[in-house]
Design a protein around this motif. Structure first.
Motif, PDB file in Angstrom:
ATOM      1  N   GLU A 166      43.609  21.699 -33.343  1.00  0.00           N
ATOM      2  CA  GLU A 166      44.151  21.948 -32.008  1.00  0.00           C
ATOM      3  C   GLU A 166      43.902  20.798 -31.025  1.00  0.00           C
ATOM      4  N   ASP A 167      43.291  19.730 -31.492  1.00  0.00           N
ATOM      5  CA  ASP A 167      43.117  18.576 -30.590  1.00  0.00           C
ATOM      6  C   ASP A 167      43.010  17.315 -31.428  1.00  0.00           C
ATOM      7  N   GLN A 168      43.151  16.182 -30.767  1.00  0.00           N
ATOM      8  CA  GLN A 168      43.154  14.887 -31.455  1.00  0.00           C
ATOM      9  C   GLN A 168      41.783  14.556 -32.024  1.00  0.00           C
ATOM     10  N   ALA A 169      40.719  14.977 -31.310  1.00  0.00           N
ATOM     11  CA  ALA A 169      39.366  14.659 -31.783  1.00  0.00           C
ATOM     12  C   ALA A 169      39.118  15.284 -33.153  1.00  0.00           C
ATOM     13  N   THR A 170      39.560  16.507 -33.332  1.00  0.00           N
ATOM     14  CA  THR A 170      39.406  17.173 -34.631  1.00  0.00           C
ATOM     15  C   THR A 170      40.179  16.430 -35.704  1.00  0.00           C
ATOM     16  N   TRP A 171      41.391  15.989 -35.350  1.00  0.00           N
ATOM     17  CA  TRP A 171      42.212  15.231 -36.304  1.00  0.00           C
ATOM     18  C   TRP A 171      41.494  13.962 -36.736  1.00  0.00           C
ATOM     19  N   GLN A 172      40.898  13.295 -35.790  1.00  0.00           N
ATOM     20  CA  GLN A 172      40.212  12.040 -36.101  1.00  0.00           C
ATOM     21  C   GLN A 172      39.005  12.278 -37.009  1.00  0.00           C
ATOM     22  N   VAL A 173      38.261  13.365 -36.766  1.00  0.00           N
ATOM     23  CA  VAL A 173      37.128  13.678 -37.640  1.00  0.00           C
ATOM     24  C   VAL A 173      37.617  13.926 -39.068  1.00  0.00           C
ATOM     25  N   LEU A 174      38.707  14.655 -39.206  1.00  0.00           N
ATOM     26  CA  LEU A 174      39.255  14.942 -40.535  1.00  0.00           C
ATOM     27  C   LEU A 174      39.756  13.679 -41.213  1.00  0.00           C
ATOM     28  N   GLN A 175      40.300  12.741 -40.423  1.00  0.00           N
ATOM     29  CA  GLN A 175      40.699  11.454 -40.993  1.00  0.00           C
ATOM     30  C   GLN A 175      39.485  10.720 -41.558  1.00  0.00           C
TER      31      GLN A 175
END
Length: 765
Positions: free
Chosen positions: A722-731
């Protein structure tokens, strides 16, 4: 003239009663005599039939012996062996004259005529004649013969000899003298009489088949018994032969008429004697009669408590004793009837009738308290597995344990089946909760029957009632609703909350509307994009079911999917999702959008024997390779029936479909099951993703899960981004695919196509 004397009226009453009884007796006697005479006639005819059968049997034995004598004659056998026609005929004629035989036929082993008084063609086949144990009756040239066919052996079979006695009027009259009943031989169907002991006139009427046989017998005033001779029907003629045993009713009833006359004379004498006796006894019966009258009035009014006190040594004393015994028996039966009406016969607990009466009385008297409805979870399975007897004994044991656990003011009843109701007048909520804890502890202990133990689980619902404000049926319905909710939530007890009725009604409306929605295709698929974590490229979509009803409004999947599983509608629902989803995927592939499609399967879907075939046929029909299709299943769905589920998933995987484990980490025995499941993809539950950017614990869990998946060569999907920070952690952690509201909410097909175009343009820019 008015009679004021009670004694005189009583005397007249006795006389009238006596006269009435005697008149009734006379009428009854007349009816009984008529009935008895008919029965006597029937018995006599049955006896006549048995005598007839025995006579015919004796006659058959004689015929058998006569035939045996003939066939045993050496000269006769030698004549047959040498084919000496004159000797054969002479022997037959001489033997026939000696025994009075009317029919003689000699046939060779092939059934051809050697010598005969009648044509062989008129006789049944040798096989038919010898197949009947007794000497059969046959119809030859419009005459009936009783025949016997015996082999002629020298020592091998060289011929068949058939001898027969004519069954005619003379024989019928002889049999009539022995059986004491008229005998008539009649062919079935044509009703032609071939022999009879009746007079010529009676025989003419009996043989007139223009009217039914019953009417002819009635016209002749004959009582008759008919033997159809079914055992010789094949030999007696085209339609068989029946023997009618008959007797004149008037003659048979003569003795009974004399009996009636004698009884009438006795009745008149009894009437005179009764009159004298009535005069003597009228004085003595007034007092006890009055007492008995009063007693009977009390019994008629339902008063069985007061005993009947007639202390006399005569008949009235005995009558009083009999009345007292009757009063006691009626009172006991009344109590038993009331008990059976108000109690359950199996457990002897109060039943629904008593429960409703008890609650209604408490409510109308403005009392307050609590109702607890208790039922046994899946008791039908216990009944199916162990039988009705074990189930009944368990219900009795439950009733006994509940009775032992409860004390006043708690009141226990059995509502129906496996449902028990506890009513506590004046009880408070803490007291109810304390009782529920004690019930849960005690009821989940093993139940021992003989040397076997059974584990039972219970669910309950409870609510308060207030005096004068509640209807009994509404209270019970709400309690059942709470118990049902406890079963759905796998809890022991659930209290009634405001709004539960509305939720129940909505679920009921959903269950009723869902089949029509599936049938009329009122459902809609929305698609949530799945993106490659590293690049943000859209690689696929997850198909999610949506339903908007004109009456129910928006119905959430978590509302109708469980109900569809409970009602079995999930099978048709899944078929529709597969068909609609693959059709849309095929359209996108034609448009150049090479996307994969993920669809969810429930536990019931995995139990369907046609699942593999349905998916394979739909994919082939749409022209889509199975590799583009991902089937998402939860751990709990697989664990419903692990063996069958794993076999189906393995079969689908071998066909090329991708298998994803959905909501990984929220089920039980995840690590133990993961190595055995035929999976291509792990889908991390949103509960580990939503706080991922800020929670080191969640990061540790996700990192270890991703490492495990990579070791097992599984693709990974994180949902709920639900946010970009989470996406970056998953990357950073190396997750393969992501999806969530940060990228897009689930969209209708047309909306998704617009979003996809904008997303691709944004990436190119």
């Amino acid at each position: 003239m008015r009679i004021n004397s009670f004694r005189t009226r009583l005397l007249l009453l006795f006389l009238l009663l006596t006269a009435g009884i005697l008149a009734t007796s006379l009428v009854t006697l007349r009816w009984v005599v008529a009935l008895q005479s008919e029965r006597s006639l029937e018995r006599e005819l049955l006896v006549s039939e048995r005598v007839f059968s025995e006579l015919m049997q004796v006659r058959a034995e004689q015929l058998q012996q006569a035939a045996a004598v003939l066939t045993a004659d050496f000269g006769f056998r030698e004549a047959i062996a040498s084919q000496d026609q004159e000797t054969i005929i002479s022997a037959l004629v001489n033997h026939g004259e000696r025994i009075g035989t009317n029919l003689m036929v000699l046939q060779n082993t092939a059934g051809d005529e050697v010598a005969a008084t009648h044509a062989v063609s008129a006789l049944p086949s040798i096989a038919a004649r010898t197949a009947v144990a007794a000497a059969p009756l046959i119809l030859v040239q419009n005459e009936i013969f009783q025949i016997v066919t015996v082999p002629v052996q020298a020592p091998d079979l060289i011929a068949w000899a058939t001898l027969g006695f004519r069954v005619d009027d003379e024989l019928a009259k002889l049999l009539q003298q022995l059986t004491l009943a008229d005998i008539s031989f009649m062919e079935v169907g044509t009703e032609q009489i071939y022999a009879s002991s009746l007079s010529v006139a009676e025989r003419t009427i009996l043989g007139d088949n223009k009217q039914p046989l019953d009417q002819r017998l009635q016209q002749l005033d004959l009582a008759a018994h008919i033997n159809s001779l079914s055992q010789t029907a094949q030999l007696a003629g085209p339609q068989g032969l029946q023997v009618i045993f008959s007797s004149q009713r008037q003659q048979a009833q003569q003795e009974f008429v004399i009996l009636q006359q004698q009884y009438a004379a006795m009745a008149l004498l009894l009437l005179i004697l009764a009159s004298l006796l009535a005069i003597l006894t009228a004085r003595k019966i007034t007092e006890p009669l009055a007492q008995l009258t009063q007693a009977t009035q009390r019994l008629g009014q339902g008063d069985y408590a007061k005993p009947i006190g007639i202390n006399r040594g005569d008949e009235f004393g005995k009558l009083g004793t009999a009345f007292e015994a009757m009063r006691h028996d009626i009172a006991m039966r009344e109590q038993q009837i009331v008990f059976q009406l108000e109690h359950d016969l199996l457990t002897e607990l109060p039943n629904r009738v008593s429960l409703q009466s008890y609650l209604r009385e408490a409510i109308e008297s403005h009392q307050q308290g609590y109702i607890i409805l208790l039922n046994v979870a899946r008791f039908g399975e216990v009944n199916d597995k162990f039988g009705q007897q074990v189930a009944d004994r368990l219900l009795q044991a439950i009733a006994q344990r509940l009775s032992a656990l409860l004390s006043k003011p708690w009141w226990l009843a059995r509502l129906a089946g496996d449902e028990f109701v506890l009513v506590g007048v004046g009880q408070t909520l803490p007291q109810v909760e304390q009782l529920l804890e004690r019930l849960k502890l005690q009821l989940e202990q093993p139940w021992w029957l003989a040397d076997s133990s059974y584990l039972l689980h219970f669910h309950s619902g409870y609510l308060a009632f207030t005096g004068g404000a509640d209807a009994v049926d509404d209270l019970l319905r709400k309690a059942q609703l709470c118990a049902r909710q406890a079963r759905l939530q796998n809890r022991f007890a659930v209290a009634y909350q405001a709004g539960m009725d509305e939720q129940y009604l909505r679920r009921l409306q959903i269950v009723q509307a869902l089949p029509k929605a599936v049938r009329e295709q009122r459902l809609q698929l929305h698609y949530q994009p799945k993106l490659a974590t590293a690049t943000g490229t859209v690689v696929g979509v997850e198909a999610l079911l949506r339903w908007r009803d004109e009456h129910l409004g928006v119905v959430r999947p978590d509302e109708f999917i469980p109900l569809a599983e409970q009602t079995g509608e999930i099978y048709r629902l899944t078929q529709w999702v597969i068909s609609a989803g693959l059709a849309q995927l095929a359209l996108w592939h034609e448009q150049g959008h090479k996307l994969s499609l993920a669809m969810n399967l429930s536990a019931l879907d995995l139990s369907s024997p046609s699942l593999v075939t349905e998916l394979q046929q739909q994919a082939k029909q749409q022209g889509i390779a199975p590799a583009w299709i991902t089937l998402e299943v939860t751990e709990s769905a697989v664990m419903e029936d692990p063996t069958s589920a794993k076999a189906k998933l393995q079969a689908l995987r071998e066909l090329g479909f991708k298998i994803a484990i959905d909501d990984y980490g929220t089920g039980y025995a995840s690590l133990a099951q993961l190595k055995q499941l035929p999976a291509d993809e792990l889908k991390l539950d949103r509960s580990f993703i939503q706080e991922l950017a800020h929670s080191e614990v969640d990061q540790t869990i996700v990192q270890s899960t991703l490492a495990l998946a990579h070791q097992l060569q599984l693709q990974t999907v994180a949902e709920g981004v639900e946010d970009q920070a989470t996406w970056q952690v998953l990357q950073r952690l190396g997750c393969t695919t992501v999806q969530g509201f940060y990228f897009s909410r689930p969209l209708a097909a047309a909306e998704f196509e617009v979003w996809l175009k904008q997303h691709q343009q944004g990436q190119q820019a």
